[in-house]
Design a protein around this motif. Structure first.
Motif, mmCIF file in Angstrom:
data_model
loop_
_atom_site.group_PDB
_atom_site.id
_atom_site.type_symbol
_atom_site.label_atom_id
_atom_site.label_comp_id
_atom_site.label_asym_id
_atom_site.label_seq_id
_atom_site.Cartn_x
_atom_site.Cartn_y
_atom_site.Cartn_z
ATOM 1 N N VAL A 1 37.547 -26.726 -11.004
ATOM 2 C CA VAL A 1 35.977 -26.247 -10.421
ATOM 3 C C VAL A 1 35.969 -26.600 -9.091
ATOM 4 C CG1 VAL A 1 33.617 -26.240 -10.641
ATOM 5 C CG2 VAL A 1 35.179 -26.274 -12.856
ATOM 6 N N LEU A 2 36.383 -27.584 -8.502
ATOM 7 C CA LEU A 2 36.273 -27.997 -7.172
ATOM 8 C C LEU A 2 37.237 -27.101 -6.233
ATOM 9 C CD1 LEU A 2 36.174 -31.814 -7.392
ATOM 10 C CD2 LEU A 2 34.297 -30.247 -7.086
ATOM 11 N N THR A 3 38.542 -26.718 -6.919
ATOM 12 C CA THR A 3 39.454 -25.886 -6.133
ATOM 13 C C THR A 3 38.738 -24.462 -6.160
ATOM 14 O OG1 THR A 3 41.186 -27.592 -6.933
ATOM 15 C CG2 THR A 3 41.642 -25.128 -6.211
ATOM 16 N N VAL A 4 38.229 -23.862 -6.987
ATOM 17 C CA VAL A 4 37.727 -22.799 -7.219
ATOM 18 C C VAL A 4 36.588 -22.541 -6.103
ATOM 19 C CG1 VAL A 4 36.370 -20.982 -8.491
ATOM 20 C CG2 VAL A 4 38.309 -22.092 -9.434
ATOM 21 N N ARG A 5 35.659 -23.432 -5.988
ATOM 22 C CA ARG A 5 34.569 -23.530 -5.062
ATOM 23 C C ARG A 5 35.142 -23.860 -3.626
ATOM 24 N NH1 ARG A 5 30.523 -28.203 -5.331
ATOM 25 N NH2 ARG A 5 32.351 -29.566 -4.592
ATOM 26 N N ALA A 6 36.253 -24.493 -3.357
ATOM 27 C CA ALA A 6 36.787 -24.570 -1.964
ATOM 28 C C ALA A 6 37.755 -23.391 -1.683
ATOM 29 C CB ALA A 6 37.144 -26.118 -1.763
ATOM 30 N N TRP A 7 38.311 -22.691 -2.387
ATOM 31 C CA TRP A 7 39.185 -21.601 -2.413
ATOM 32 C C TRP A 7 38.917 -20.866 -1.022
ATOM 33 C CZ3 TRP A 7 43.945 -21.672 -4.478
ATOM 34 C CH2 TRP A 7 44.730 -20.704 -4.148
ATOM 35 N N ARG A 8 37.880 -20.138 -0.843
ATOM 36 C CA ARG A 8 37.634 -19.396 0.094
ATOM 37 C C ARG A 8 37.495 -19.967 1.585
ATOM 38 N NH1 ARG A 8 33.401 -17.917 2.803
ATOM 39 N NH2 ARG A 8 32.142 -19.216 1.542
ATOM 40 N N VAL A 9 36.896 -21.081 1.761
ATOM 41 C CA VAL A 9 36.839 -21.932 2.921
ATOM 42 C C VAL A 9 38.109 -22.602 3.148
ATOM 43 C CG1 VAL A 9 35.541 -23.652 4.163
ATOM 44 C CG2 VAL A 9 34.460 -22.305 2.374
#
Length: 708
Positions: free
Chosen positions: A352-360
């Motif tokens: 979940v943390l990776t999905v949240r930070a993926w774009r940035v």
């Protein structure tokens, strides 16, 4: 008239005896191959042939008018006419006989050890003067039955005359007489079978044979003599017995299973009482007790069934966490489930943390060569932009807590596996301590230098008659159990005041100990004290280590294992370890490496682009599907995540994702319903929390827009 008639009648046997003695004065016993010949010059007085199946032959040696011959693990004392006068049962194959000094000294050998024994006179039955501890080897403990089975049916009567000390020959005669319908001969043979002196494994085998042949009263008497012989040899109900050892000791549990299959509950109870008295903690005991209780319930004897269940529950005292004899395996199942749950929770949170930070993260690494290329071109800068570092410090701390739990859980799994294996070591599961076989096997365990190990060593030496060495080891142990045993040494040597002082000190240190309470006359009702009162009356009660004490001796507590693994992480990868141990060693190294990396992440500040993460749709969907992963900054988020992961791990066997046993059986309808309810509750609470978070974010945005 009467005196004149008796003289010639008596003179014949007297002259015959004198002739026999005169003829045998210069006779010699000679072993040719496997035939023992007793010769007087050129005259053959008698001969005995010993089949190869009986084992190696040693000797013969002569002392007085008795010839001694070692046959496998026994020594026969033969009279001038070739009849067996005495038999000495030993714990290993006889390798030498020596009559120097007017006594018979015997050497025996086993797997990696040798022992020396002194035999009493043949007139006294040839008793072994030292303590004999039988190894769990059917070739040794079942030798008498095997020897009788080798005799052909046509030679049975002759063999029984030549060896009246083997009760299994008499049992075969009783069975033959029963088939002929000769009741008088049958009863006489049964009486002869019970007239000897046997080691307790032979008594158990004889009891099974008598029982199966329709002589239940004789079988009961044989079982009672088995108890008494085992008690005299130092066997005790407090010491566990493995299935292998019990098989070598006559296989009473196997015979109970046969009786239950036949529906003979009355006879089964007699044999279960034998096990309950002497070997209550045998491997597989709880299952056999439960089976018997269920059969009693089926007959409407619920009171008796509950008594057996209560007895089974009473055996849990002293085990790890009072879970019973299979406690290490139960602990292993729990930590295995917790390991899976923690791993699932940690991977879900990282996802979940990776999905949240993926774009940035993609935007920040574009100038460095791309998301993957930056690892080669600018590795240090790329490390600063891993997905975990975009998370706030509170979420990172939650990840560290999960990783620390994973390290402890894997170490606990390793500890439970090793503890179960070491507690099941053969040396600790033969019903007693001491003897050459025990010492050789105990050395293989590489016990830790603890008071519990000193207690084991003290018990072994005291049971072997070495009181000075036992006193030294008990003094080094210094715990309550050792204090009690020091009291038994004092009482044995006549120092009653000192003995009672030691008993009181032991009971004050550990009020739950039954041995000092028994020695002080308080009459506790444990299996060990009941056995002591019945079969060793008047003797002081020794204190034996329980499973918790043995665990400290063979492995140490979980904290000891964890500290050792942290000091030497590569120790579990040694080639000598079992495959499971090596696999868990690699798992521990992986969990430790992950914990180290996450711990270092707490020291690194967030990248500048972390403020631009926002709450993308993919993140919201992942947070909805994986409860608790978006709430790690609060303590309740971690609780919610662990509850969801635990429920998923427990339900995994239903989907075929895991095959190992778990403490929760999801195939049970009640258990399955409870797990599904927990899973639904986590999703409901997570949904409410996410809706509340979205509302708060929307409210902040509105305020921010109004301010702008």
């Amino acid at each position: 008239m009467r005196r004149g008639f008796a003289g010639p009648v008596l003179m014949g046997p007297v002259l015959a005896a004198l002739a026999l003695l005169g003829g045998s004065a210069g006779a010699d016993a000679v072993l040719e191959g496997r035939t023992l010949r007793f010769e007087d010059g050129a005259n053959l007085l008698w001969s005995r042939h010993y089949p190869a199946g009986l084992g190696d032959l040693t000797g013969p040696v002569t002392l007085g008018d008795v010839t001694y011959l070692g046959v496998g693990p026994v020594v026969y004392a033969l009279g001038p006419d070739g009849t067996a006068r005495a038999r000495s049962d030993l714990p290993g194959t006889v390798t030498s006989l020596d009559t120097t000094g007017g006594t018979v000294r015997v050497s025996t050998s086993g797997d990696g050890y040798m022992e020396r024994f002194t035999l009493g006179s043949a007139q006294d039955g040839g008793r072994v003067q030292e303590r004999v501890v039988f190894p769990p080897d059917p070739d040794v403990t079942g030798w008498l039955r095997h020897a009788a089975a080798l005799v052909p049916a046509e030679d049975l009567a002759r063999a029984a005359r030549e060896d009246p000390l083997n009760p299994f020959l008499a049992l075969r005669e009783a069975q033959e007489a029963a088939r002929r319908g000769d009741r008088y001969a049958m009863l006489g043979a049964v009486r002869r079978s019970l007239g000897g002196d046997l080691p307790f494994p032979a008594w158990v085998e004889l009891a099974a044979g008598l029982d199966a042949s329709g002589f239940p009263a004789a079988a009961n008497l044989a079982l009672d003599r088995a108890r008494r012989d085992a008690a005299a040899r130092g066997y005790d109900p407090e010491v566990r017995v493995s299935r292998q050892a019990l098989f070598a000791y006559g296989n009473p549990s196997g015979y109970v299973g046969t009786l239950l299959d036949q529906g003979r509950l009355g006879r089964a109870e007699v044999w279960l009482r034998y096990l309950r008295d002497l070997h209550p903690r045998f491997e597989g005991g709880p299952a056999l007790y439960a089976r018997y209780a269920a059969l009693l319930d089926a007959q409407g004897r619920s009171g008796e069934a509950e008594e057996w269940r209560q007895f089974t529950r009473g055996l849990r005292a002293g085990t790890l966490y009072n879970l019973g004899p299979d406690a290490p395996r139960q602990v292993r199942d729990v930590v295995r489930l917790s390991t899976l749950a923690l791993l699932l929770a940690l991977l879900s949170a990282l996802l979940v943390l990776t999905v949240r930070a993926w774009r940035v993260q993609g935007e920040d690494t574009r100038a460095l060569g791309g998301r993957w290329g930056a690892w080669l071109r600018h590795p240090l800068a790329r490390v600063r932009r891993v997905a975990v570092l975009y998370a706030p410090w509170g979420e990172r701390l939650g990840l560290v807590a999960l990783a620390a739990g994973l390290v402890v859980s894997v170490a606990g799994w390793q500890w439970a596996n090793t503890t179960a294996q070491r507690l099941n070591a053969p040396a600790l599961n033969i019903g007693t301590y001491g003897g050459g076989w025990y010492a050789a096997r105990l050395d293989d365990l590489d016990l830790r230098a603890t008071p519990d190990t000193a207690l084991l060593a003290g018990l072994s030496t005291q049971l072997g008659g070495e009181d000075s060495a036992a006193r030294d080891r008990y003094t080094r142990a210094g715990d309550a159990c050792a204090l009690n045993n020091l009291g038994t040494l004092a009482q044995t040597h006549g120092d009653e005041p000192q003995a009672r002082e030691q008993y009181r000190a032991a009971l004050a240190a550990r009020p739950d100990l039954a041995a000092p309470a028994y020695n002080l006359g308080l009459n506790p009702g444990t299996p060990g004290t009941i056995f002591q009162r019945t079969y060793r009356p008047g003797d002081p009660r020794l204190c034996y280590p329980d499973d918790r004490s043995l665990t400290r001796a063979v492995q140490g507590d979980l904290s000891v294992t964890l500290l050792r693994d942290l000091r030497d992480p590569l120790g579990n990868l040694s080639p000598g370890g079992s495959p499971a141990s090596v696999r868990l060693g690699w798992a521990f190294l992986g969990a430790l490496a992950l914990l180290t990396l996450l711990g270092l992440s707490l020291l690194v500040p967030r990248p500048a682009g972390a403020a631009r993460q926002g709450r993308p749709a993919a993140y919201r969907l992942a947070a909805l599907l994986l409860p608790g992963t978006a709430l790690l900054e609060g303590a309740w988020g971690g609780v919610l995540l662990l509850a969801w992961a635990g429920a998923m791990a427990a339900l995994a066997p239903l989907a075929g994702l895991t095959r190992f046993a778990t403490p929760l059986d999801p195939t049970n309808p009640a258990t399955r319903a409870g797990l599904l309810t927990l899973l639904a509750a986590t999703y409901a609470l997570n949904t409410l929390a996410l809706v509340g978070a979205e509302l708060r974010v929307a409210r902040r945005r509105r305020r921010s827009g109004q301010t702008d």
